[in-house]
Design a protein around this motif. Sequence first.
Motif, PDB file in Angstrom:
ATOM      1  N   SER A 181       0.862  -1.183   0.000  1.00  0.00           N
ATOM      2  CA  SER A 181       0.000   0.000   0.000  1.00  0.00           C
ATOM      3  C   SER A 181       0.900   1.234   0.000  1.00  0.00           C
ATOM      4  O   SER A 181       1.310   1.731   1.058  1.00  0.00           O
ATOM      5  CB  SER A 181      -0.908   0.012   1.237  1.00  0.00           C
ATOM      6  OG  SER A 181      -1.760  -1.125   1.231  1.00  0.00           O
ATOM      7  N   PRO A 182       1.256   1.718  -1.193  1.00  0.00           N
ATOM      8  CA  PRO A 182       2.274   2.776  -1.281  1.00  0.00           C
ATOM      9  C   PRO A 182       1.841   4.121  -0.736  1.00  0.00           C
ATOM     10  O   PRO A 182       2.650   4.869  -0.189  1.00  0.00           O
ATOM     11  CB  PRO A 182       2.543   2.850  -2.785  1.00  0.00           C
ATOM     12  CG  PRO A 182       1.263   2.410  -3.418  1.00  0.00           C
ATOM     13  CD  PRO A 182       0.723   1.351  -2.503  1.00  0.00           C
ATOM     14  N   GLU A 183       0.544   4.437  -0.897  1.00  0.00           N
ATOM     15  CA  GLU A 183       0.036   5.756  -0.530  1.00  0.00           C
ATOM     16  C   GLU A 183       0.958   6.834  -1.108  1.00  0.00           C
ATOM     17  O   GLU A 183       1.063   6.965  -2.321  1.00  0.00           O
ATOM     18  CB  GLU A 183      -0.102   5.864   0.988  1.00  0.00           C
ATOM     19  CG  GLU A 183      -1.119   4.871   1.541  1.00  0.00           C
ATOM     20  CD  GLU A 183      -1.287   4.969   3.041  1.00  0.00           C
ATOM     21  OE1 GLU A 183      -0.536   5.731   3.688  1.00  0.00           O
ATOM     22  OE2 GLU A 183      -2.178   4.277   3.572  1.00  0.00           O
ATOM     23  N   ARG A 184       1.646   7.604  -0.289  1.00  0.00           N
ATOM     24  CA  ARG A 184       2.539   8.648  -0.815  1.00  0.00           C
ATOM     25  C   ARG A 184       4.014   8.362  -0.529  1.00  0.00           C
ATOM     26  O   ARG A 184       4.850   9.258  -0.571  1.00  0.00           O
ATOM     27  CB  ARG A 184       2.146  10.014  -0.228  1.00  0.00           C
ATOM     28  CG  ARG A 184       0.797  10.500  -0.747  1.00  0.00           C
ATOM     29  CD  ARG A 184       0.381  11.804  -0.091  1.00  0.00           C
ATOM     30  NE  ARG A 184      -0.856  12.310  -0.665  1.00  0.00           N
ATOM     31  CZ  ARG A 184      -2.066  11.845  -0.350  1.00  0.00           C
ATOM     32  NH1 ARG A 184      -2.182  10.863   0.523  1.00  0.00           N
ATOM     33  NH2 ARG A 184      -3.143  12.354  -0.919  1.00  0.00           N
ATOM     34  N   ASP A 185       4.302   7.105  -0.226  1.00  0.00           N
ATOM     35  CA  ASP A 185       5.675   6.711   0.079  1.00  0.00           C
ATOM     36  C   ASP A 185       6.403   6.359  -1.224  1.00  0.00           C
ATOM     37  O   ASP A 185       6.206   5.289  -1.800  1.00  0.00           O
ATOM     38  CB  ASP A 185       5.678   5.506   1.029  1.00  0.00           C
ATOM     39  CG  ASP A 185       7.075   5.189   1.540  1.00  0.00           C
ATOM     40  OD1 ASP A 185       8.034   5.822   1.057  1.00  0.00           O
ATOM     41  OD2 ASP A 185       7.189   4.315   2.417  1.00  0.00           O
ATOM     42  N   ALA A 186       7.278   7.261  -1.680  1.00  0.00           N
ATOM     43  CA  ALA A 186       7.973   7.061  -2.954  1.00  0.00           C
ATOM     44  C   ALA A 186       8.948   5.893  -2.903  1.00  0.00           C
ATOM     45  O   ALA A 186       9.313   5.340  -3.944  1.00  0.00           O
ATOM     46  CB  ALA A 186       8.718   8.344  -3.336  1.00  0.00           C
TER      47      ALA A 186
END
Length: 245
Positions: free
Chosen positions: A184-189
């Motif tokens: 679940s990447p969300e905003r984690d580059a």
Amino acid sequence: MASPSRRLQTKPVITCFKSVLLIYTFIFWITGVILLAVGIWGKVSLENYFSLLNEKATNVPFVLIGTGTVIILLGTFGCFATCRASAWMLKLYAMFLTLIFLVELVAAIVGFVFRHEIKDSFKNNYEKALKQYNATGDYRSNAVDKIQNTLHCCGVTDYRDWKDTNYYSEKGFPKSCCKLEGCSPERDADKVNSEGCFIKVMTIIESEMGVVAGISFGVACFQLIGIFLAYCLSRAITNNQYEIV
């Protein structure tokens, strides 16, 4: 009317032409099967890429499928005409071969002239698909997800392209950008692939389309042999009034 002695001398020549033309027609029939298979393969394997070009591009596999089917039918007709040694059927066979050759030649020229537009069209449509991405199942969003999952890429030039989209502002990166399955990447580059999809897709399209273009060009040139053989056999039968006993 030709003398009996000349007819006897010509008969082996005509028999030789018939044998060579039958071999050619069989090979020609096989090329139709190959084009049909390439068209079906292109429809299944390259559908995601074609869907992000334009509506006309999505018809390319169907053109190959249609061409392959026509060649199969025409090859069957050519085999029948050769076995019957019918002059008018052989002339018709040569005429159809010429027509198909001209159509393929025009298509190849058009494809070569507009080849650079493919890159621009794909890039513009991919950027548009990213901006309209909603993960609700529309064909463009599905195409983006399939490409990113398959090629392990994210965005057009790189992952930062997603930051300008409405989807990113609401939910972050889509799951298809993940380095690892199920994250679940969300905003984690750090959890997403950094490479963009544009260069990877263009590399694949150029290589795969090169295969398609090579096969199509080979089939088109091969038809010239059939045109020559059918015309020569038809002329020999007509001039010498050859009849099958």
